[in-house]
Structure formats: C-alpha cells, structure tokens
Design an enzyme around this catalytic site. Structure first.
Site, PDB file in Angstrom:
ATOM      1  N   ARG A 122       0.847  -1.203   0.000  1.00  0.00           N
ATOM      2  CA  ARG A 122       0.000   0.000   0.000  1.00  0.00           C
ATOM      3  C   ARG A 122       0.877   1.244   0.000  1.00  0.00           C
ATOM      4  O   ARG A 122       0.822   2.062   0.926  1.00  0.00           O
ATOM      5  CB  ARG A 122      -0.911  -0.018   1.226  1.00  0.00           C
ATOM      6  CG  ARG A 122      -1.677  -1.322   1.341  1.00  0.00           C
ATOM      7  CD  ARG A 122      -2.802  -1.189   2.306  1.00  0.00           C
ATOM      8  NE  ARG A 122      -4.014  -0.843   1.583  1.00  0.00           N
ATOM      9  CZ  ARG A 122      -5.160  -0.533   2.162  1.00  0.00           C
ATOM     10  NH1 ARG A 122      -5.241  -0.486   3.484  1.00  0.00           N
ATOM     11  NH2 ARG A 122      -6.215  -0.265   1.449  1.00  0.00           N
ATOM     12  N   GLN A 127       0.119   2.353  -5.889  1.00  0.00           N
ATOM     13  CA  GLN A 127      -1.308   2.678  -5.742  1.00  0.00           C
ATOM     14  C   GLN A 127      -2.157   2.238  -6.939  1.00  0.00           C
ATOM     15  O   GLN A 127      -3.251   1.716  -6.766  1.00  0.00           O
ATOM     16  CB  GLN A 127      -1.438   4.187  -5.594  1.00  0.00           C
ATOM     17  CG  GLN A 127      -2.322   4.608  -4.459  1.00  0.00           C
ATOM     18  CD  GLN A 127      -2.477   6.131  -4.425  1.00  0.00           C
ATOM     19  OE1 GLN A 127      -1.747   6.871  -5.068  1.00  0.00           O
ATOM     20  NE2 GLN A 127      -3.465   6.581  -3.668  1.00  0.00           N
ATOM     21  N   ASP A 130      -3.126  -1.446  -6.935  1.00  0.00           N
ATOM     22  CA  ASP A 130      -3.722  -1.947  -5.688  1.00  0.00           C
ATOM     23  C   ASP A 130      -5.143  -2.478  -5.920  1.00  0.00           C
ATOM     24  O   ASP A 130      -6.129  -1.762  -5.771  1.00  0.00           O
ATOM     25  CB  ASP A 130      -3.698  -0.821  -4.655  1.00  0.00           C
ATOM     26  CG  ASP A 130      -4.210  -1.265  -3.293  1.00  0.00           C
ATOM     27  OD1 ASP A 130      -4.672  -2.422  -3.168  1.00  0.00           O
ATOM     28  OD2 ASP A 130      -4.157  -0.450  -2.354  1.00  0.00           O
ATOM     29  N   SER A 133      -7.726  -2.474  -2.957  1.00  0.00           N
ATOM     30  CA  SER A 133      -8.419  -1.197  -2.750  1.00  0.00           C
ATOM     31  C   SER A 133      -9.477  -0.966  -3.814  1.00  0.00           C
ATOM     32  O   SER A 133     -10.601  -0.566  -3.505  1.00  0.00           O
ATOM     33  CB  SER A 133      -7.414  -0.043  -2.766  1.00  0.00           C
ATOM     34  OG  SER A 133      -6.608  -0.094  -1.614  1.00  0.00           O
ATOM     35  N   TYR A 228      -3.270  -1.683   7.528  1.00  0.00           N
ATOM     36  CA  TYR A 228      -4.509  -2.355   7.927  1.00  0.00           C
ATOM     37  C   TYR A 228      -4.607  -2.385   9.455  1.00  0.00           C
ATOM     38  O   TYR A 228      -3.609  -2.253  10.162  1.00  0.00           O
ATOM     39  CB  TYR A 228      -4.528  -3.796   7.404  1.00  0.00           C
ATOM     40  CG  TYR A 228      -4.727  -3.896   5.923  1.00  0.00           C
ATOM     41  CD1 TYR A 228      -5.983  -3.722   5.355  1.00  0.00           C
ATOM     42  CD2 TYR A 228      -3.655  -4.163   5.076  1.00  0.00           C
ATOM     43  CE1 TYR A 228      -6.165  -3.817   3.981  1.00  0.00           C
ATOM     44  CE2 TYR A 228      -3.822  -4.259   3.710  1.00  0.00           C
ATOM     45  CZ  TYR A 228      -5.079  -4.081   3.162  1.00  0.00           C
ATOM     46  OH  TYR A 228      -5.251  -4.167   1.813  1.00  0.00           O
TER      47      TYR A 228
END
Lengths: 384, 384
Positions: A122, A127, A130, A133, A228
């Site tokens: 992350r 990004q 990902d 996400s 997380y």
C-alpha cells in the site's frame, strides 16, 4: 511475449482480468494477448471486442494455460487449472495466499512464478496496482445499495405534504477503503452516518466524508503492516464492543467491514446487540466470507433474526463486473508493464513491489509470510 | 365512532393503513380504533405498540369488518372481505376503481359507502391526503435503488488511483411524482440524468433537480384531468417514440413511469430500442402492473433480453413498508379527520374532495367516471 487472459470459472465470478481497452494498449506495446473465448461475457465484453483490440480469442484451455509466458486471472485457479501451467510460466491473479496453502505448494512445486494481487504494497508507488483497494471500494458502494434496498425506510430526509421523513442512521464499522466508500455512498443517499475504526488516524478521512467518527481511546497500537488494522488485546476488544453496542442499537443500518489479513474476521456485532436493534433494521456484513463480523452472519445468505435482516455478502465486486473489471484490469496491467523490461518479464527481488507480491518462484515459496503460513497449516496438529 | 384497521392479505403487501402514532392522535380525538391482530407485523409495528397507542387489538375478522362505522385498508379488499361489510359502513382504501368493476358493483349493492384513496384530487387543499403521490414517490426512489443494484457499473463518477470511472447515464421517462423522485435519487447517487415528459410544464421541476429535460414539440394538449398526462394522437406518439429511442440508446439505466389512469400503460420502449442499448444496461418499468412501458416487461420478473435487464416492478411502495405506511397513514387519517364533524362521518357532496373520492354511496355508484367505466365493461361486447 505471450500473455493469456483466462475465463473465470468460480460460480458468481463475473469479472475478467483484462478488458479490451487495456488489451489494445498492451498489444500496441508489442505484447501478444490471448483471450479465452467468452472470457468477457459476464462483464459484457464480447469476443469481437477483444479481437478488435488486437487479441487472439482462443477456446482451447490447455493451450491457454500451457503455452503463454504470463497468465492473468481474477480469482485463484482451482487445482486442475493450476496443474496446466508450465514450469517457468508466470501467474498473476488474486491467490488468497494466506488462506490457500495447497495452491501455494502446488504452484511452487510446478515451478510456476506467481504474483498475488492481494499483496501489492500500500505505497504511493504501487497505488495504481492496488486491486484490494479498487475492489474493496466497489464492495463498500454496493453494500450501501443492498442495505438501502432492504431497509423498510427511505435513506434521505424528505419533507413531504404528508409529513417529514427522518433520515436513516447508518453505522459503519471499519473505515478502510470499503468503509470509506460505504460512508460516501450512504451520505450521497442522504443518511446520517457514523463510523467506527480502531485506528484513530482515519478520523479526518471519515469526517471529511460527512460522517461522525466514533472513537474508543485504547492504550495500544492498532495499526498493523500495510496500514490495515491489526488484532488487539482482550481488554481493548471489550472496550470496543461496548462502544459498538451503543451505536449498533440506534442504527437503522450497520455495515461491517473489519477483516484482519489471514485471520478469521473479528466478531464485533453480537447476537445480543442484534436483539437490541429496532425491528426492520439491516446489517450488511462484508466480512461474511472470513467468518463474519456479526454473530448471525451466514455467507451468501440474508437471514432474519429478531426482525433484523443480516446480509452476508459474497464477492460483491463481482456483482459490479464492468467497473470492477475495468479497475482490476488497470491494476494488473500496470503491474505487468512495471515488470516488463525490453519485452520480457524481469523480476527484481530488491524491488519491494516484486518482493511483496511474488509468492512462488523457481520451485519455492519465496514470500516469508506465505511460507510461514503454509508451514503452520501443513503440519499435523498434535492435540486433536 | 368505531374505526377498524385491517391486516392486509395481498401477497407481498407489507403496509398497514394506520400506524400507532396516528392511532394515538385519533384516539385522543375520541375515536375508538380497532386494529386487526398482527396488522402492523410486516411494517414492524407490534400489537403492543397499537395497544399502547390506545387501540383495541382484535383477531375476529368478522367483527372487524362487520361492526365498525369505518374500515381502513391499503389495498382493495377481495370479494370475501368486502362481503363482510355491513350496509351503511364506510370503507376508505385504495380501490383501483377504474380497473375493478366487480368490486365497485359489490360495494354499491351492499350499501357500503366507499372512498377511493386514488381519487383524492390533486389540489393544494387535499395535498396531505394524496396517497397516490406519497406512494409514487417511494416507487421512484426504490426504482433507482433497484437499477443501481442491478447495473454492472458504479452510478457516481469516481477518480481513483486506477483511473476515472465515468458516471452512469440515467434516462427517466415520465416526470410525475415517481419520475421526479427517481431523478432526485439518481442525482444523489451521482448519475447524469435526463428526463422526458410530454407535459412541457414540468421542465422547470426536472431542471431544478439537476436533470436535463428532453422535450418533444407537440402541437396538442398533453395534460389531462388532475394534471396527469393524457393520451395523445398517433403522430404525437411517433414523434415521441423517435425522441425516446435516441435517449434510450445512450442510457445505462432507463426508468419508465408513464401511466394513464384507467388505461393500459403506453408502450414507449420498443423491442428494437432495447436491442440497441449497451449490453449490461438496465430498465426499470414502474408501469409493469398496467401492462408496462417496455415491450419486454413482465410484471414481477427481471428479464434478460439482448443483455439488457428489464425489471418489471410490482407494488414497490410495499417494499419500503415503514415509511410507506407512515405516509399512507397520514394521508388516510387526514381524510378521515376532514370527513368527521362532531364525532360522526359527514359526507358533503358539494365538497370536491368528497365528490371526487366517494365511489359508492346509498346503494349506488355515485362517481360519474367510475359508473361509466363499470357500465362500459359490464356490457357483453357484440364483436368477439
């Protein structure tokens, strides 16, 4: 370099790993793309769309799995599918590496290089790769739509000739990507939204979306690897539960999103809390497949308990297959392009994107966390 | 004066004609309220809530139908239920008076005074009694939720790390109460909304909700009695269809709401138009029970044609039973209170609310339009 896009076979899986738009981009870069016939059918991309994008549409699954250099998928392959991969091939897919030791061992022993889309770090640099996400955001959005459709009330406040309708109260547990998109969607629909997370750092994000942040002052670190939430102590759990109970009671809708990677989901909404909710209330549990955050959750079912509807969702991103596939395609093709140097796959294990994501390579499980997990689960337990 | 609230028996009907809050108000005014046991069960009001509000909860249906002065319901009674009403009693309910000549004749011959909630005039004075509007608004809201849940795409525009998601395009046909609430809800969820209506006067309402108004210049009057749309000429229909076709083609979601009171719903979205839509698109047809605005609509079913989902909704207000009942209760109790003078029902037929709404009285069908309808349908047709 030959790259294959496989048709998903899991029941309910409607996504495809690469949409025609991104096929066209990769073809332009000199890559040869094979797409399994009807791979895009459930996400509304036809064989013709793939052909027009420059892909070769192929029906022979043995060839599709066995010949290419790289195989792209959304969901983990089953043992028979994985068995068709040749030694030296690369598989890029979601692999649930911390819940599937058999597949990890099989891929390693077959000499397959595999990269798990769930393990993309992350970081800002990664990004756009990902997938967790991009897909969690869809789950959060869809969870609110399911809740709103199930609730016997309006979400928005309305002033009508027959009186005023009070806005629905939505309580969202867990303000990760799914939780934040759930907050945004519930706010769009006009609900009053409260959100809880054990990580105090998300307060501003929650508030910026127009929700009230519910805080529990804990004297321990609640943020784990990769940002997380991590597991907390027993006393922290009790304090958390007391706070949650209070807000569950006054909510029309509760959406739970709490998952700890590689572990059973924490139980946050107890049977007693459900019994104290108003009749007609709705719970949507996004952790249903990991055992659920609510005591009554059954994965894949909507259950009525104490006149409260408990919806145990499975794979919500697959139910929004056009945009889920579009985003996943962007994630996976960005990773692929990142790994290709001069037309060939080049895995530099000093790069954290590679080392975080690659789980099997050259006959071994090369990822520490995954190797430890496989070891721990494959040893027979001494006590029955 | 005794007033009974009957438990609904139609399959899928989850509403109740009077919620405890409004029972309490009527009891305070000296009225005696009987509520059938479990009448509020499906809208989450318990027998206890009714008792606390001052009602008497009664299980004996013969007594409930036979003794009171006024009987309140949501859906039209079936012949057996209506058969229990005594001569001189008053029934206030939705009665679908222009589609149910048998019930109209039965109520008249039994000497029941009946008032149809659908016939409340659309005047400022009667606004708070207007059940058609309060329930249509719920249908429009829920239609958008169903469409959003069925669409394989997001509704809102989103800017994500994996690229930009384009907003969904929603085309709403008919900008009555249902259409306007559908516009508002689709806009809340972030869609781009277009709306069509043959009545140019609704342009400003449509635009004020953030939608684009699609206009067809017709050389005839399109507004019928009570402000509803009326049937138009063949040439006007063709021009309308051409315009509609163009906007249906580019939409992700089409919501149709066109109904002409007492007639089959007009066919607005043809099979050909559906075949030209993008795969994955969704149509929600709010006129499904009146035959549907779309050629493929089947009431109560979701049908896949040309990879377009056609959702034929039935009684959507009943699927939001808490607020649907709250609003209906307000509508019906306002009418009731309006009719009561010095503790007894007093029907002044010089009052347009009474004359518009009352369909049977003193053994006769006293409402011109309903009487003409019953006459026209009860005569055997000469040509087969």
């Amino acid at each position: 370099m030959k790259i294959a896009v496989i048709k998903e076979t899991n029941p309910g899986e409607q996504r495809v790993a690469l949409i025609p738009d991104l096929v066209a981009r990769l073809v332009k870069q000199g890559l040869e793309i094979w797409v399994e016939a009807r791979a895009g059918e459930k996400s509304f991309w036809s064989n013709e769309a793939y052909t027009q994008a420059g892909a070769e549409v192929i029906a022979d699954t043995d060839r599709l799995w066995g010949e290419p250099d790289v195989v792209l998928k959304v969901a983990p392959p089953n043992p028979a599918e994985a068995g068709k991969l040749r030694s030296g091939a690369t598989l890029i897919s979601c692999l649930t590496p911390l819940a599937n030791e058999q597949l990890m061992s099989q891929l390693a022993s077959q000499g397959v290089t595999s990269l798990a889309m769930e393990l993309i770090p992350r970081s800002t640099r990664a990004q756009s790769m990902d997938a967790l996400s991009s897909q969690a955001s869809i789950a959060g959005y869809k969870a609110v739509l399911l809740a709103a459709a199930a609730l016997p009330k309006y979400f928005p406040m309305l002033t009508t000739a027959a009186g005023t309708i009070a806005p629905a109260k939505v309580f969202i547990i867990g303000a990760g990507v799914a939780g934040l998109q759930a907050i945004a969607t519930a706010r769009r629909l006009g609900a009053i939204v409260e959100a809880f997370d054990i990580r105090p750092a998300v307060r501003e994000e929650v508030q910026s979306l127009g929700a009230k942040f519910i805080e529990v002052p804990l004297n321990e670190d609640t943020v784990g690897e990769n940002g997380y939430a991590k597991e907390v102590s027993q006393s922290a759990k009790e304090l958390t539960q007391a706070t949650i109970a209070q807000h569950v009671r006054s909510a029309d809708v509760v959406i739970t999103t709490a998952q700890v990677p590689g572990k059973k989901a924490p139980l946050l909404v107890t049977a007693e809390m459900v019994s104290q909710m108003r009749p007609g209330s709705v719970i949507v549990d996004l952790a249903a497949e990991q055992g659920g955050n609510c005591a009554y959750t059954e994965a894949g079912k909507s259950i009525d308990r104490h006149q409260v509807m408990v919806i145990g969702t499975i794979n919500l991103p697959a139910s929004v297959p056009v945009h889920a596939s579009q985003l996943y395609s962007k994630n996976i093709s960005t990773l692929l392009q990142y790994l290709i140097k001069d037309g060939v796959l080049n895995l530099d294990f000093t790069d954290d994107i590679v080392s975080s994501t690659c789980v099997t390579h050259e006959g071994k499980i090369c990822h520490d966390r995954v190797r430890n997990f496989v070891k721990s689960t494959s040893q027979p337990s001494v006590v029955a």
